[in-house]
Design a protein around this motif. Structure first.
Motif, mmCIF file in Angstrom:
data_model
loop_
_atom_site.group_PDB
_atom_site.id
_atom_site.type_symbol
_atom_site.label_atom_id
_atom_site.label_comp_id
_atom_site.label_asym_id
_atom_site.label_seq_id
_atom_site.Cartn_x
_atom_site.Cartn_y
_atom_site.Cartn_z
ATOM 1 N N ARG A 143 38.136 -29.372 65.941
ATOM 2 C CA ARG A 143 38.911 -28.464 66.776
ATOM 3 C C ARG A 143 40.393 -28.820 66.693
ATOM 4 O O ARG A 143 41.242 -27.950 66.599
ATOM 5 C CB ARG A 143 38.415 -28.573 68.225
ATOM 6 C CG ARG A 143 39.127 -27.619 69.173
ATOM 7 C CD ARG A 143 38.531 -27.707 70.565
ATOM 8 N NE ARG A 143 37.193 -27.152 70.604
ATOM 9 C CZ ARG A 143 36.210 -27.648 71.346
ATOM 10 N NH1 ARG A 143 36.419 -28.719 72.078
ATOM 11 N NH2 ARG A 143 35.025 -27.087 71.339
ATOM 12 N N ARG A 144 40.679 -30.123 66.692
ATOM 13 C CA ARG A 144 42.075 -30.542 66.650
ATOM 14 C C ARG A 144 42.702 -30.241 65.287
ATOM 15 O O ARG A 144 43.839 -29.789 65.190
ATOM 16 C CB ARG A 144 42.197 -32.032 66.991
ATOM 17 C CG ARG A 144 41.930 -32.303 68.460
ATOM 18 C CD ARG A 144 42.390 -33.672 68.861
ATOM 19 N NE ARG A 144 41.531 -34.705 68.301
ATOM 20 C CZ ARG A 144 40.556 -35.302 68.990
ATOM 21 N NH1 ARG A 144 40.346 -34.988 70.245
ATOM 22 N NH2 ARG A 144 39.825 -36.228 68.430
ATOM 23 N N ASN B 131 35.285 -32.362 68.339
ATOM 24 C CA ASN B 131 36.649 -32.336 68.843
ATOM 25 C C ASN B 131 37.637 -32.530 67.717
ATOM 26 O O ASN B 131 38.731 -31.966 67.722
ATOM 27 C CB ASN B 131 36.857 -33.449 69.883
ATOM 28 C CG ASN B 131 36.533 -32.950 71.285
ATOM 29 O OD1 ASN B 131 36.423 -31.741 71.487
ATOM 30 N ND2 ASN B 131 36.378 -33.866 72.214
ATOM 31 N N GLY C 232 41.737 -27.899 63.319
ATOM 32 C CA GLY C 232 41.891 -26.444 63.320
ATOM 33 C C GLY C 232 43.128 -26.010 64.088
ATOM 34 O O GLY C 232 43.872 -25.126 63.669
ATOM 35 N N ALA C 233 43.370 -26.670 65.229
ATOM 36 C CA ALA C 233 44.530 -26.329 66.057
ATOM 37 C C ALA C 233 45.819 -26.560 65.276
ATOM 38 O O ALA C 233 46.726 -25.726 65.281
ATOM 39 C CB ALA C 233 44.518 -27.177 67.327
ATOM 40 N N ILE C 234 45.886 -27.689 64.582
ATOM 41 C CA ILE C 234 47.120 -28.022 63.844
ATOM 42 C C ILE C 234 47.307 -27.056 62.680
ATOM 43 O O ILE C 234 48.412 -26.564 62.428
ATOM 44 C CB ILE C 234 47.073 -29.483 63.368
ATOM 45 C CG1 ILE C 234 47.110 -30.405 64.592
ATOM 46 C CG2 ILE C 234 48.229 -29.797 62.429
ATOM 47 C CD1 ILE C 234 46.746 -31.821 64.308
ATOM 48 N N THR D 166 46.142 -23.964 62.389
ATOM 49 C CA THR D 166 46.522 -22.639 62.896
ATOM 50 C C THR D 166 47.998 -22.617 63.273
ATOM 51 O O THR D 166 48.734 -21.694 62.930
ATOM 52 C CB THR D 166 45.690 -22.296 64.161
ATOM 53 O OG1 THR D 166 44.333 -22.632 63.902
ATOM 54 C CG2 THR D 166 45.808 -20.840 64.515
ATOM 55 N N LYS D 167 48.405 -23.650 63.974
ATOM 56 C CA LYS D 167 49.797 -23.750 64.418
ATOM 57 C C LYS D 167 50.729 -23.751 63.214
ATOM 58 O O LYS D 167 51.740 -23.042 63.170
ATOM 59 C CB LYS D 167 49.970 -25.050 65.213
ATOM 60 C CG LYS D 167 51.342 -25.248 65.767
ATOM 61 C CD LYS D 167 51.758 -26.694 65.696
ATOM 62 C CE LYS D 167 52.184 -27.059 64.326
ATOM 63 N NZ LYS D 167 52.697 -28.380 64.141
ATOM 64 N N LEU E 223 53.195 -35.147 70.663
ATOM 65 C CA LEU E 223 51.900 -35.136 69.964
ATOM 66 C C LEU E 223 51.228 -36.495 69.988
ATOM 67 O O LEU E 223 50.014 -36.588 70.103
ATOM 68 C CB LEU E 223 52.102 -34.706 68.503
ATOM 69 C CG LEU E 223 51.957 -33.223 68.201
ATOM 70 C CD1 LEU E 223 51.990 -33.003 66.701
ATOM 71 C CD2 LEU E 223 50.653 -32.675 68.769
ATOM 72 N N ILE E 224 52.024 -37.570 69.867
ATOM 73 C CA ILE E 224 51.373 -38.878 69.801
ATOM 74 C C ILE E 224 50.920 -39.381 71.171
ATOM 75 O O ILE E 224 50.219 -40.372 71.236
ATOM 76 C CB ILE E 224 52.245 -39.942 69.090
ATOM 77 C CG1 ILE E 224 53.586 -40.109 69.791
ATOM 78 C CG2 ILE E 224 52.446 -39.581 67.632
ATOM 79 C CD1 ILE E 224 54.467 -41.127 69.111
ATOM 80 N N THR E 225 51.270 -38.668 72.244
ATOM 81 C CA THR E 225 50.672 -39.062 73.531
ATOM 82 C C THR E 225 49.366 -38.319 73.765
ATOM 83 O O THR E 225 48.724 -38.511 74.784
ATOM 84 C CB THR E 225 51.599 -38.742 74.724
ATOM 85 O OG1 THR E 225 51.879 -37.355 74.715
ATOM 86 C CG2 THR E 225 52.881 -39.530 74.653
ATOM 87 N N THR E 226 48.980 -37.462 72.831
ATOM 88 C CA THR E 226 47.729 -36.716 72.971
ATOM 89 C C THR E 226 46.610 -37.458 72.234
ATOM 90 O O THR E 226 46.898 -38.383 71.464
ATOM 91 C CB THR E 226 47.849 -35.307 72.372
ATOM 92 O OG1 THR E 226 47.957 -35.432 70.960
ATOM 93 C CG2 THR E 226 49.062 -34.578 72.916
ATOM 94 N N PRO E 227 45.381 -37.042 72.415
ATOM 95 C CA PRO E 227 44.276 -37.749 71.751
ATOM 96 C C PRO E 227 44.197 -37.500 70.242
ATOM 97 O O PRO E 227 43.292 -37.993 69.607
ATOM 98 C CB PRO E 227 43.019 -37.191 72.432
ATOM 99 C CG PRO E 227 43.485 -36.426 73.602
ATOM 100 C CD PRO E 227 44.872 -36.007 73.322
ATOM 101 N N VAL E 228 45.124 -36.767 69.679
ATOM 102 C CA VAL E 228 45.001 -36.446 68.255
ATOM 103 C C VAL E 228 45.114 -37.721 67.415
ATOM 104 O O VAL E 228 45.940 -38.596 67.667
ATOM 105 C CB VAL E 228 46.057 -35.382 67.841
ATOM 106 C CG1 VAL E 228 47.438 -35.946 67.789
ATOM 107 C CG2 VAL E 228 45.692 -34.750 66.502
#
Lengths: 308, 368
Positions: B5-6, B2, B8-10, B12-13, B208-213
């Motif tokens: 994946r996270r 995970n 990678g997500a950042i 890519t964004k 973003l800081i309310t997400t699991p990142v």
């Protein structure tokens, strides 16, 4: 585990010398839409941020879904969705890209994410503008997208901070339909607002002012508290009547609505009509009791400060 | 999993946003390109073609021979001849020439007795010009067939003079690798410091800081795209440096990659630290310049490290650019390999680790 989704006891937050939230107790049942009603600066956003674990309370205890906040905030992240007051997605990414990004942040598998995104695009009527940049959308569209993204990972609790402040009435009604759908599916929703019509739709309400909880209950209960205290006066020269009424010790507030003057009497007042007729001494006026509105509740609970 | 994946997500964004921000995207290429051409051509510590005047009071053939020898050094261009030193001085004051070479009436007598043969009147207001002309003071002179070979004493040969007179001595060779350090310092620190502050300013961070990142995932995900940006920039600078300024490349690519990546990592994490301190993009810019100015002046890019006073050397040592300038000049110009340059590489890696640790610690997933 308790039946409550969110519990807070004596929740307090100071910013330097400013007391933003002052000893607030909350008990929010699962699966309900719970409203925070209050003017700007009443502490709505601060409470929501503390409940999400974004701000550390100065004092008080919070438990969300049985987790101690803020110490167990990380464990809560996957179970909550948060829609910030200000649009907080990326203006320079398209609708679909924003959704893909957040999907990956929440750890959704690529295939699951794709399926879920299609479902949400469809449900929130965003399919046609999936490739449009978020920055190029209208307020209502952005709001739908933000809600779609807040529910991407199917959270148990949704925090919505003034979600409809930039949305026209038509879109607001649609938005609330979506909230009822979510609530029906078991999601607990905490929504802050300063619109009375929105507050009236909530299962339960908390009325906040200057960081304190002034009143709470179902809208029906809250309005019921004011039975016998709201009077409608019809007649001529209402501006003068208003001035006169405001001088009376039993009158808490007045508000003119077109050809009518709405008068709210203080708690403990009996025979409101008789009292006003006697005190105003104007026989040409029609004075009648009327059904309290949520606005009356709001005014009675806040303002002059002597509350319920 | 995970976590990857996270990140990678950042990444890519971030790449998507970068590619849509045409100005910034253009800057990635234009900053090194323009700066290289600008600095490569303009910064030239080898002073050439200084306009001078000649005043010959002797009328002797030796004066003409010496004048010719001074002229072929290319340090000066003779633009005027005057009859008296007073006229020459007036020309210097007026800025028509930067110096004048005066031959006295008793030139031949001086030549035979080994005394200085002439006097330089130098406009000392520009120290670079001044020192270039001062170097001419001890240039070796040959009077050829016109005078007896043993009739004068050769001045002691001085290597500074030899350096200056070497027509192959070009500043670009020294400037271009150093420029890589300066441009990377500027772009790497600026891009990363702004990247996170922008998210904060635009409110993205609150979501973003309310997400699991995790903080570290967010940091690393944001840095990765800029590593590529840095590599592109170094490639442009060294590639064009070679094409346009014939800067030699003596080293090996593996060493170049190692030292460059170490410096990119150090600069990026420094930018990240700034982004955890700065509240607005404006503040981030100011802090970037706070680092950039000493990096230009004290890193050895403009002035030799050895010439600085000791306190300045301490500051210099604390700047990643100083270490990278040593590294890249070592690899590109002297053909050194990474193993020979280990201390500076280790310094950069330690710097990176410390900065990343502080930045991650400072960046708390909270709005407190």
């Amino acid at each position: 585990m308790t039946e409550s989704a969110i519990q807070a006891r004596q929740l307090t937050r100071h910013f330097g010398d400013v007391v933003a939230v002052d000893g607030v107790d909350l008990e929010i049942p699962r699966g309900q839409i719970y409203g925070f009603l209050g003017p700007n600066g009443s502490g709505k956003t601060t409470i929501i941020r503390m409940l999400c674990g974004l701000l550390t309370p100065t004092a008080g205890d919070i438990s969300v879904l049985g987790l101690k906040i803020p110490t167990q905030a990380e464990a809560l992240r996957l179970k909550i969705g948060y829609m910030t007051q200000k649009f907080s997605l990326y203006d320079d990414l398209t609708v679909a890209e924003n959704m893909q990004f957040m999907g990956r942040i929440y750890g959704l598998r690529r295939s699951d994410a794709r399926e879920r995104i299609e479902q949400l695009l469809d449900r929130y009527a965003l399919a046609a503008m999936r490739d449009r940049l978020a920055g190029a959308m209208s307020g209502g569209q952005r709001q739908r997208m933000a809600l779609a993204i807040a529910t991407l990972h199917s959270p148990t609790v949704l925090f919505l901070d003034e979600p409809t402040s930039a949305v026209d009435p038509e879109n607001r009604r649609d938005f609330w339909e979506k909230l009822f759908d979510l609530s029906d599916g078991g999601t607990t929703i905490l929504v802050s607002t300063h619109y009375m019509d929105e507050a009236e739709r909530c299962h339960q309400l908390a009325i906040l002012e200057t960081g304190q909880l002034r009143n709470h209950g179902t809208p029906i209960e809250l309005m019921g508290q004011l039975d016998g205290r709201v009077v409608e006066i019809t007649g001529s020269s209402l501006r003068q009547v208003k001035e006169q009424a405001l001088q009376l010790p039993q009158v808490q507030s007045t508000a003119q609505q077109g050809l009518q003057l709405r008068v709210l009497l203080r708690r403990g007042s009996t025979d409101a009509v008789g009292y006003l007729r006697e005190q105003l001494g104007n026989t040409e006026l029609s004075i009648e009791l009327t059904k309290p509105s949520l606005e009356d509740v709001f005014v009675a609970s806040t303002g002059s400060g002597d509350g319920r | 999993m995970n976590s990857m994946r996270r990140i990678g997500a950042i990444t890519t964004k971030e790449l998507k946003q970068l590619s849509r921000d045409r100005v910034t995207f253009g800057m990635v290429v234009m900053i090194p390109l323009i700066q290289l051409l600008l600095f490569g051509f303009a910064i030239n510590s080898v002073v050439r073609d200084i306009p001078i005047a000649v005043v010959d009071l002797s009328g002797n053939v030796a004066a003409r021979i010496i004048t010719e020898q001074v002229r072929v050094t290319q340090v000066v261009t003779i633009t005027a001849f005057y009859d008296t030193p007073a006229e020459a001085e007036a020309a210097i004051v007026a800025g028509k020439v930067r110096a004048a070479l005066v031959f006295p009436e008793n030139l031949m007598q001086r030549v035979t007795s080994g005394q200085p043969v002439g006097q330089w009147l130098v406009d000392g207001s520009d120290t670079m010009v001044g020192s270039a002309l001062l170097a001419l003071r001890s240039m070796p002179l040959l009077l050829g067939a016109g005078a007896p070979q043993d009739a004068y004493r050769m001045p002691d040969p001085s290597f500074e003079v030899a350096l200056f007179f070497n027509p192959e001595r070009r500043s670009a060779v020294n400037i271009v690798p150093g420029l890589a350090a300066i441009i990377l310092t500027m772009t790497m620190i600026m891009f990363t410091s702004i990247a996170l502050v922008r998210e904060r300013e635009q409110g993205n961070l609150e979501l973003l800081i309310t997400t699991p990142v995790h903080s570290l995932e967010l940091m690393v995900g944001k840095l990765i795209p800029y590593i590529f940006v840095g590599i592109i920039q170094v490639t442009i600078i060294l590639g064009l440096g070679r094409l346009i300024f014939q800067v030699p490349f003596q080293g090996d690519f593996a060493s170049l990659a190692i030292v460059t990546l170490a410096f990119i990592a150090a600069s990026l994490t420094l930018g990240l630290l700034i982004s955890t301190i700065a509240k607005t993009q404006m503040q981030a810019m100011q802090m970037t310049f706070f680092i950039l100015i000493p990096s230009i002046l004290l890193s050895g890019f403009m002035f030799p490290y050895e010439a600085m006073p000791v306190p300045a050397q301490y500051i210099s040592e604390a700047l990643p650019a100083t270490h990278f300038i040593r590294l890249i000049r070592g690899v590109v110009l002297r053909g050194a390999n990474a193993a020979q340059l280990l201390p500076d590489i280790l310094w950069l890696l330690a710097f990176t680790t410390i900065m990343l640790a502080i930045a991650t610690k400072r960046f708390r997933k909270s709005l407190d």
